[in-house]
Enzyme design. Structure first.
Site, PDB file in Angstrom:
ATOM      1  CB  CYS A 266      40.133 -14.046  80.505  1.00 38.61           C
ATOM      2  SG  CYS A 266      40.000 -14.072  82.427  1.00 38.61           S
TER       3      CYS A 266
ATOM      4  CG  ASP B 217      36.286 -16.374  81.815  1.00 34.92           C
ATOM      5  OD1 ASP B 217      36.503 -17.659  81.323  1.00 34.92           O
ATOM      6  OD2 ASP B 217      37.434 -15.650  82.352  1.00 34.92           O
TER       7      ASP B 217
ATOM      8  CE  LYS C 136      39.682 -18.068  82.788  1.00 32.03           C
ATOM      9  NZ  LYS C 136      39.578 -17.010  83.680  1.00 32.03           N
TER      10      LYS C 136
HETATM   11  C1  VGL Z   1      38.388 -11.650  83.832  1.00 32.01           C
HETATM   12  C2  VGL Z   1      39.114 -10.113  85.246  1.00 32.01           C
HETATM   13  C3  VGL Z   1      39.091 -11.006  86.510  1.00 32.01           C
HETATM   14  C4  VGL Z   1      38.225 -12.150  82.676  1.00 32.01           C
HETATM   15  C5  VGL Z   1      38.352 -12.604  85.110  1.00 32.01           C
HETATM   16  O1  VGL Z   1      37.568 -12.829  82.225  1.00 32.01           O
HETATM   17  O2  VGL Z   1      38.588 -11.465  81.618  1.00 32.01           O
HETATM   18  N1  VGL Z   1      38.885 -10.441  84.142  1.00 32.01           N
HETATM   19  N2  VGL Z   1      38.618 -12.259  86.269  1.00 32.01           N
END
Ligand code: VGL
Ligand code: ZN
Length: 200
Positions: free
Chosen positions: A154, A12, A109
């Protein structure tokens, strides 16, 4: 150079998780040059992308009376409610500037409207697979090094699932940064440690 059974999983690394983004992780952007360099050391590189439809159920804006960082009960358990982030096709969902995207696989995702997916392996019900396990196993991958954002969400959930699935897992904490909501960073580090994840 690591052998072909050892993959790098870059979690991410997107604009919304970098300073100036909707769910900014402090110093998230500073990891880009080192992560890019690390890709040279792996024969298998996978990037993940948080990829929510507008109005996703993990957004506080989808729940009347709720604010970002509040929680709500979902059929699959307690869900932290986030600011709108990583909406499919937006600039916020795009990879951080300068990040190498010459990876083998880009796994998205969090696209199911009713369920969040912190982990690259399973959605937040811990049951619905993303398909990543099958991809890795059919490539013969047995070891994973994880970097990226966010360490306490994540990266943490992906590392715990990977360890549970039997992969040998290393998290490079120097190439990851945390949101750190209500002690979530320390909790994540101790959970990963307990699960046999190598933290370095
Ligand atoms: C994430 C919160 C919501 C992350 C993704 O990538 O850690 N955290 N969506
Ligand atoms: Zn998200």
């Amino acid at each position: 150079m690591h052998d072909a059974t050892h993959a790098l999983l870059v979690i991410d690394m997107q604009n919304d998780f970098c300073p100036g983004g909707a769910l900014a992780v402090p110093e998230g952007d500073t990891l880009v040059p080192s992560i890019n360099a690390l890709m040279d050391e792996f024969r298998a590189v996978i990037l993940t992308q948080d990829w929510h439809p507008a109005g996703h159920s993990s957004f506080a804006s989808s729940h009347a009376g709720k604010a970002p960082m509040d929680s709500t009960e979902m059929p699959y358990g307690t869900q932290i409610l986030w600011p709108d982030h990583c909406v499919q096709g937006t600039e916020g969902a795009a990879f951080a500037p300068g990040l190498r995207t010459d990876a083998d696989l880009i796994l998205r995702k969090g696209f199911n409207p009713g369920i969040d997916s912190y982990s690259a392996f399973f959605e937040n019900d811990h049951q619905t697979p993303t398909g990543l396990e099958g991809y890795l196993r059919t490539r013969g991958i047995q070891r994973l090094t994880l970097v990226g954002l966010a360490l306490d969400f994540c990266v943490n959930f992906s590392a715990l699932d990977a360890a549970r699935l039997g992969f040998a897992v290393t998290v490079r904490t120097d190439l990851s940064r945390a949101i750190d909501a209500n002690g979530s960073k320390e909790a994540a580090i101790s959970a990963m440690h307990k699960a046999g994840v190598e933290l370095r």
